[in-house]
Design an enzyme around this catalytic site. Structure first.
Site, short mmCIF file in Angstrom:
data_model
loop_
_atom_site.label_atom_id
_atom_site.label_comp_id
_atom_site.label_asym_id
_atom_site.label_seq_id
_atom_site.Cartn_x
_atom_site.Cartn_y
_atom_site.Cartn_z
N HIS B 52 0.83 -1.19 0.00
CA HIS B 52 0.00 0.00 0.00
C HIS B 52 0.88 1.26 0.00
O HIS B 52 2.07 1.19 0.31
CB HIS B 52 -0.90 0.00 1.25
N GLU B 54 0.95 3.80 2.08
CA GLU B 54 1.52 4.15 3.38
C GLU B 54 2.72 3.26 3.69
O GLU B 54 3.75 3.75 4.20
CB GLU B 54 0.48 3.98 4.49
N CYS B 77 -6.13 1.60 5.77
CA CYS B 77 -6.90 0.38 6.01
C CYS B 77 -6.70 -0.10 7.45
O CYS B 77 -5.65 0.11 8.07
CB CYS B 77 -6.51 -0.71 5.02
N CYS B 87 -2.47 -0.63 7.40
CA CYS B 87 -1.70 0.63 7.34
C CYS B 87 -1.91 1.49 8.58
O CYS B 87 -1.01 2.24 8.98
CB CYS B 87 -2.08 1.40 6.09
N SER B 170 -13.16 7.13 -42.02
CA SER B 170 -12.99 7.75 -40.70
C SER B 170 -11.54 7.98 -40.36
O SER B 170 -11.24 8.49 -39.27
CB SER B 170 -13.63 6.86 -39.63
N TRP B 172 -8.26 10.09 -41.22
CA TRP B 172 -8.48 10.35 -39.80
C TRP B 172 -9.28 11.62 -39.63
O TRP B 172 -9.14 12.54 -40.40
CB TRP B 172 -7.15 10.48 -39.05
N ALA B 256 -21.29 5.09 -32.59
CA ALA B 256 -22.39 5.98 -32.25
C ALA B 256 -23.50 5.28 -31.45
O ALA B 256 -24.08 5.86 -30.53
CB ALA B 256 -22.97 6.60 -33.52
#
Lengths: 322, 322
Positions: B52, B54, B77, B87, B170, B172, B256
């Site tokens: 973690h 800490e 935690c 922690c 498409s 670009w 879409a």
């Protein structure tokens, strides 16, 4: 050319905009008289086109003009007219020491002879191709070079490019601040145009509804092959734009077919996009078929030149690059 | 709360982003240890979720941690695990004087007991509802509150809202810088999704093609009721988003219909709009029908939170407001 001179020309160009659009058929010119680093007088083309900017500034300066430098956005005119004296002569008689000119005048009655008349009178003349001056004269210069007004296409769009729901509901895409800004833009145009469909469906007033600017409401045109109501004029095709003379600035407000007709004819100089932070989805889009053959043909045509926040909306301004 | 404390929390939130998205299934937390106004150690959640933040910072600080202030983006935690110590206990044993916590942990194994454990050990605890910390934990907090990942919808659009010509071309719309930025965004997501139609038509790789970040390529999903190829997973409906667990961040790339499905389900938290300065006209639009009944329903949903220039394109980021 000293950077200080370019700044004075920029200032003259900003003052020139006060003459827009009421100076027609004359160009909206700005003039600043500077002496010992200080502005002693300013002038801009008055409604109807007279007095000219130089005449207004010289009248304000009086004897102070002697020995001053005049910054003018456009070459001073060289032709006497029954409506007033020529500005090159006025500047010479006032005894200015120097004239800095921001743009060449394509009018054949001047076209270099204004600057020549000044030099013949012993005045130093500096000619600059100044972008700000040219921008402030866009309508006049476009009319001179292309025989049509400078055309701005306005679009008020959702994030996904819609101007209305599929049902047709279009009030409102953008907010009050953006709509007020549109009225300000109208006040700076001679003529405004919508498509025949928009005219029949919406019967828009297209006037300027800003306090003090009501008299600025532009002439109303419709893109149509049909008849138009009283107070309107008909344009059959963007190719016929010379018919709008002496208008220098045309504001095209839609709809989608009209926007497409002007874009397809390559007759749009400036795009004004008011963008609302909304998604519509499968609505009516702002631009119909422009006959684009491939995406590569779409690129390189537009350059963003301004952007501002209007309430929760955004205004983006694009200038044509070619 | 002193403004200095809020700035340290902002710094911790920025460091936390280094853990995204590889910290999953754990939240990407940041921790800064400050003593006498100077940073003595920093930590962020490591790939796989351990150590973690800490623990990493305390290991770096060693004995220096005694008497320091710890700034952590999320409540430490309180639960021991076979994968590591808790922690809150680590911070207590290290002898920190104070802990400033930027967000409450909704995980029921902590949920206040982390802060309580610190206070029981005689440590001063300041709890802040810090916007930057919450933003940096958006994926974790969205999963905890809505049982789904935080969803970003990406759209690459022309000025008039098109993603392709009517012909389907498409490539670009946007330029190289915008496309590279999309790859960077992919690298910060656990999962990426396209519609079944896009999968069948384009068979996109959807991987991260940035040097050094290839391993960050997210899990690939398709919105479809049909079968999907090897290496892909199928999502039948945006309502089933809990199936993506433990993914915390989902990147929706279109087309879409898929964009519309997520918007209609109110399952989009962030809109990423890459806007190219081109007009397409009557092309394929980026968002299909979202079932919008009236324009007033569209307003007030999105707020622009970022904007940047990418080559000649513009990136606009919108956050949901409700």
């Amino acid at each position: 050319m000293h950077v200080r001179d370019l700044r004075w020309l920029s200032a003259a160009a900003r003052i020139a905009e006060r003459g827009r659009p009421l100076s027609r058929p004359n160009p909206a010119v700005g003039c600043i008289l500077v002496k010992d680093g200080r502005v002693i007088a300013r002038g801009w083309t008055q409604p109807g086109g007279r007095p000219h900017a130089e005449a207004m500034a010289l009248a304000a300066a009086g004897n102070m003009a002697k020995g001053a430098t005049a910054y003018v956005t456009l070459e001073p005119c060289a032709h006497e007219s029954e409506r007033g004296p020529c500005c090159a002569g006025l500047l010479a008689r006032a005894g200015v020491a120097k004239v800095v000119v921001g743009a060449y005048d394509p009018d054949l009655r001047t076209a270099g002879s204004g600057n020549a008349m000044l030099r013949d009178a012993g005045i130093e003349v500096a000619e600059v191709a100044h972008e700000g001056c040219a921008d402030s004269l866009a309508g006049y210069l476009t009319r001179a070079s292309l025989d049509r007004p400078f055309v701005t296409l306005k679009l008020a769009l959702s994030l996904d490019g819609c101007i209305a729901l599929a049902s047709g509901e279009s009030q409102w895409i953008t907010g009050a601040a953006a709509r007020a800004h549109t009225h300000l833009e109208r006040a700076q145009h001679d003529a405004i145009l919508v498509g025949g469909g928009t005219l029949r469906t919406d019967n828009p007033r297209l006037d300027v509804r800003l306090p003090g600017l009501e008299a600025r409401s532009p002439e109303r045109w419709a893109l149509t092959r049909g008849d138009v109501p009283d107070g309107w004029r008909a344009l059959r095709d963007p190719a016929d734009l010379s018919a709008l003379a002496p208008a220098q600035y045309l504001f095209v407000e839609g709809g989608a077919q009209t926007a497409a007709a002007f874009l397809a004819a390559d007759a749009v100089d400036r795009l004004l996009i008011y963008r609302a932070p909304i998604v519509v989805g499968a609505g009516q889009t702002g631009v119909a078929d422009i006959g684009l053959g491939s995406l590569s043909d779409a690129h390189g045509r537009w350059r963003q030149v301004d952007r501002r926040t209007l309430g929760t909306d955004t205004l983006e301004v694009y200038a044509r690059t070619r």
